[in-house]
Design an enzyme around this catalytic site. Structure first.
Site, short mmCIF file in Angstrom:
data_model
loop_
_atom_site.label_atom_id
_atom_site.label_comp_id
_atom_site.label_asym_id
_atom_site.label_seq_id
_atom_site.Cartn_x
_atom_site.Cartn_y
_atom_site.Cartn_z
N ARG A 164 0.83 -1.22 0.00
CA ARG A 164 0.00 0.00 0.00
C ARG A 164 0.87 1.28 0.00
NH1 ARG A 164 -3.04 -3.71 -0.71
NH2 ARG A 164 -5.19 -3.88 0.04
N SER A 238 -10.62 -0.97 3.49
CA SER A 238 -9.85 -1.15 4.73
C SER A 238 -9.42 0.22 5.24
CB SER A 238 -8.59 -1.97 4.47
OG SER A 238 -8.92 -3.23 3.95
N GLU A 334 -4.78 3.45 6.59
CA GLU A 334 -4.50 3.36 5.16
C GLU A 334 -5.15 4.55 4.44
OE1 GLU A 334 -6.51 1.02 1.81
OE2 GLU A 334 -5.34 -0.50 2.88
#
Ligand code: EPU
Length: 338
Positions: A164, A238, A334
């Site tokens: 990520r 998420s 995130e």
């Protein structure tokens, strides 16, 4: 010249459906729109925010600057032996791009079916799901340098992809606007069905020799069953990353919590399932005011209708605190907080 609007609600432009305003808003449909915008003093004077699908951001306040919505479209492909180079405009909706590839028998992105967002945002956080990451199919991207107005090509090695992560979130944060991305896909499908849930779903469907359309359909089915649809329940997928910890830290965690869900990483560390940690702390499916966590996946925070960004942010703080005190592990967001 792209039109610049004032005091625009950003609710339709963020998947959390948080109702904040942008002082200025403009939409870019071509590369020449971007060059023209660069000439406009507003572009250099104002704080800027570039948005694709707005699927990885949480607004906690009005944006006192210029929001630039990237809507450059178009998909082209060029065969190269058993492979195909597919170039898509930054504003293509990611899942439309996946569907185009599946329909044309271009293999490589089928495991990334139904991820919200746009093509232009996909390299920024190296999107990933079900055993595949964007970096596995990334060839290059074209980006506009905000400072100079120059166009630059980034190849794989320039992008510093990680879990990520990429250079666009790191050293070059806020410095480039991605306008096009080129993917290297395969004309000979080599499927990646090793992720447990895909095999189980294919088996359940009685499919023994799957094609890319079967894998795409299986992944879409798994996502729909686990994740809330942002068009009805605001969310940004998420909310936290799965924490990656050292082996000696893991030894402490597993001694106290032998059933902790974890995976080894290629660099000899341990990745923990953040959804499991959050669920163990009692947060799964909890509704607090207008926000909460999703009933089938505790890693996803949701807006039940009228949540403010601050409310969602405060919940995320509480979750971080309780995971820290129960497991000694610090969750990292995130989602970008604005
Ligand atoms: N789990 C729980 N409780 C929960 C959620 C998960 O116990 O409420 C445990 C389960 O044991 C499960 C494990 O955690 O087996 C992993 O869960 P899941 O397969 O749902 O994946 P994840 O690690 O929670 C990651 C990505 C998702 C991606 C899925 C599938 C991150 C931060 N998230 O989630 O990506 O779709 O894997 O590959 O890496 C996103 O980034 O927005 C996103 C949705």
């Amino acid at each position: 010249m792209p039109q610049i609007l004032e005091n625009i609600s950003l609710k339709p432009y963020n998947s959390f459906a948080i109702d904040v305003n942008a002082r200025y808003f403009t939409e870019i449909e071509t590369e020449s729109d971007l060059k023209e915008l660069f000439q406009n003093p507003l572009f250099s004077n104002q704080k800027r925010l570039i948005v694709g699908g707005g699927s990885n951001m949480l607004f906690t306040q009005d944006f006192d600057g210029l929001v630039v919505k990237m809507s450059i479209k178009g998909i082209e492909s060029k065969n190269e032996g058993d492979q195909v180079l597919v170039t898509a405009g930054a504003g293509e909706v990611w899942n439309d791009f996946v569907n185009y590839c599946v329909a044309n028998h271009f293999a490589g992105v089928e495991n990334l079916s139904l991820i919200p967002g746009t093509v232009g945002a996909s390299p920024i956080q190296n999107i990933g799901a079900y055993g595949v990451e964007l970096k596995d199919v990334f060839e290059s991207c074209i980006a506009f340098e905000i400072k100079s107005g120059q166009i630059k090509t980034f190849h794989f090695d320039d992008c510093q992809f990680g879990y990520r992560e990429s250079v666009f979130k790191g050293a070059f944060k806020g410095q480039y606007i991605i306008t096009k991305v080129t993917f290297r896909l395969s004309l000979k499908a080599v499927l990646n069905t090793s992720y447990g849930a895909i095999e189980t779903e294919l088996h359940h469907r009685g499919i023994e020799n799957p094609g890319i359309a079967d894998v795409s359909a299986a992944v879409a089915h798994i996502r729909v069953s686990k994740l809330p649809d942002p068009s009805t329940i605001g969310n940004a997928g998420s909310f936290f990353k799965n924490p990656v910890i050292e082996k000696y830290e893991f030894a402490d965690v597993v001694a106290k919590h032998p059933d902790v869900v974890h995976y080894p990483t290629v660099d000899d560390k341990i990745k923990l399932a953040a959804g499991w940690l959050i669920e163990q702390c009692g947060w799964k499916g909890k509704k607090i005011g207008q926000t909460g966590t999703w009933k089938n996946q505790a890693l996803v925070l949701v807006n039940h209708g009228h949540a403010s960004g601050t409310e969602v942010y405060q919940l995320s703080e509480q979750i971080i605190d309780s995971v820290k005190s129960t497991f000694g592990v610090t969750l990292e967001r995130e989602v970008n907080i604005l």
